[in-house]
Design an enzyme around this catalytic site. Structure first.
Site, PDB file in Angstrom:
ATOM      1  N   THR A  70       0.875  -1.237  -0.094  1.00  0.00           N
ATOM      2  CA  THR A  70       0.132   0.015   0.105  1.00  0.00           C
ATOM      3  C   THR A  70       0.815   1.201  -0.115  1.00  0.00           C
ATOM      4  O   THR A  70       2.059   1.126   0.291  1.00  0.00           O
ATOM      5  CB  THR A  70      -0.913   0.118   1.216  1.00  0.00           C
ATOM      6  OG1 THR A  70      -1.690  -1.358   1.196  1.00  0.00           O
ATOM      7  CG2 THR A  70      -1.789   1.288   1.577  1.00  0.00           C
ATOM      8  N   ARG A  90     -13.479  -7.872  -1.860  1.00  0.00           N
ATOM      9  CA  ARG A  90     -12.767  -7.803  -0.584  1.00  0.00           C
ATOM     10  C   ARG A  90     -12.344  -6.423   0.101  1.00  0.00           C
ATOM     11  O   ARG A  90     -11.812  -5.533  -0.914  1.00  0.00           O
ATOM     12  CB  ARG A  90     -11.397  -8.675  -0.805  1.00  0.00           C
ATOM     13  CG  ARG A  90     -10.568  -8.477   0.497  1.00  0.00           C
ATOM     14  CD  ARG A  90      -9.385  -7.920   0.448  1.00  0.00           C
ATOM     15  NE  ARG A  90      -8.339  -8.169   1.600  1.00  0.00           N
ATOM     16  CZ  ARG A  90      -7.157  -7.278   1.621  1.00  0.00           C
ATOM     17  NH1 ARG A  90      -6.952  -6.334   0.593  1.00  0.00           N
ATOM     18  NH2 ARG A  90      -6.605  -7.280   2.764  1.00  0.00           N
ATOM     19  N   GLY A 106      -4.019  -6.766   5.439  1.00  0.00           N
ATOM     20  CA  GLY A 106      -5.191  -5.978   5.936  1.00  0.00           C
ATOM     21  C   GLY A 106      -6.216  -6.613   6.833  1.00  0.00           C
ATOM     22  O   GLY A 106      -6.637  -5.878   7.967  1.00  0.00           O
TER      23      GLY A 106
END
Length: 294
Positions: free
Chosen positions: A164, A192, A216
């Site tokens: 990320t 998701r 995550g």
């Protein structure tokens, strides 16, 4: 809101938690590309921080990272199991205390811009097809973020996981802002939800801000960003708050990294996995001292 006029502006950004065992190429020139991209973005964003504040600096930094195909956000996002790119982003600052986010938006260049638009709405988090429609209705141009490299990785079932992107900034008025953007983990079930568009992965208050990267689901289970910021609000120094949170996560063998910044300008970065092949890509800058990894 408290102000800290004696505190100099500070900015820290990240380009994800990289598992070098899963990358297609990790030659020296690739490391240099990460370094150069992070260094350029953090310096440019710092100028924005000094001129127009923390929120604009975070938006600029995340947008720039989304535009760099090296990273898994915006252009260069990895593909879900159906071959589609669905992107998510979250944004919050201590001045408003208001979180906004977009989940699984498609066909936009900069998901962080949609999170910024939603900050002005009474319903500040949107998801999926209706989030994409919201962007279209506000004249956000159609954009295809899928690169040929990501398409090839998808076809070969070999995801280039660079995680990320995110940024945390402190401005001269004491405002702290955090923003995070992601293309997901690659190959996941369509729809998701990642941590980035939640307060588990992106959070800030008047005392600290955090942006996370990694798996995550584990970041959400551990409520990482809010856990750290809450500890600082309770009087625990940022370094100890981060160390304690990472230690708790290591017991459960979680895999994530984070950047954080407190109201004094203290920057703390960390990751749960101590092995060398896990690299947290980050850069920080205060106008004089530049730190970049790798």
């Amino acid at each position: 809101m408290q102000t800290y006029p004696e505190i100099a502006p500070k900015l820290v950004i990240h380009g994800g938690l990289l598992d070098t065992r899963k990358t297609l190429t990790q030659a020296r020139h690739t490391q240099e590309k990460f370094h150069d991209a992070l260094a350029a973005v953090v310096k440019e964003s710092f100028d924005i921080l000094c001129s127009v504040g923390a929120r604009n600096a975070v938006l600029y930094a995340v947008r720039a990272l989304e535009n760099e195909p090296l990273f898994n956000a915006g252009t260069g996002s990895v593909l879900q199991s159906d071959g589609q790119a669905r992107m998510s982003a979250g944004l919050i600052d201590s001045q408003t205390g208001h979180f906004s986010g977009v989940i699984n938006v498609q066909h936009v260049k900069n998901p962080i811009d949609i999170a910024q638009l939603l900050a002005k709405e009474p319903n500040s988090i949107l998801a999926g097809e209706l989030a994409t429609r919201y962007a279209q209705q506000r004249n956000i141009p159609y954009y295809n973020p899928i690169t040929s490299a990501r398409q090839q990785e998808y076809e070969q079932q070999s995801m280039h996981q660079t995680g990320t992107v995110g940024a945390v900034a402190l401005d001269s008025k004491g405002v702290i802002c955090a923003g995070t953007s992601t293309g997901g983990i690659g190959g996941e079930i369509p729809g998701r939800v990642s941590d980035s568009p939640t307060v588990a992965g992106t959070y800030a208050s008047s005392v600290a801000g955090v942006s996370c990267t990694g798996i995550g689901e584990q970041i959400i289970d551990h409520a990482v960003a809010t856990r750290i910021v809450t500890r600082v609000q309770d009087g625990i120094p940022l370094q100890i708050a981060v160390d304690k949170t990472l230690l708790e996560a290591r017991v459960r063998d979680y895999c994530f990294g984070l950047i954080s910044l407190d109201y004094t300008g203290k920057v703390v970065v960390g990751k749960t996995q101590e092995q060398e092949y896990y690299q947290l890509l980050y850069a920080s800058y205060d106008g004089q001292r530049l730190s970049v990894y790798p």
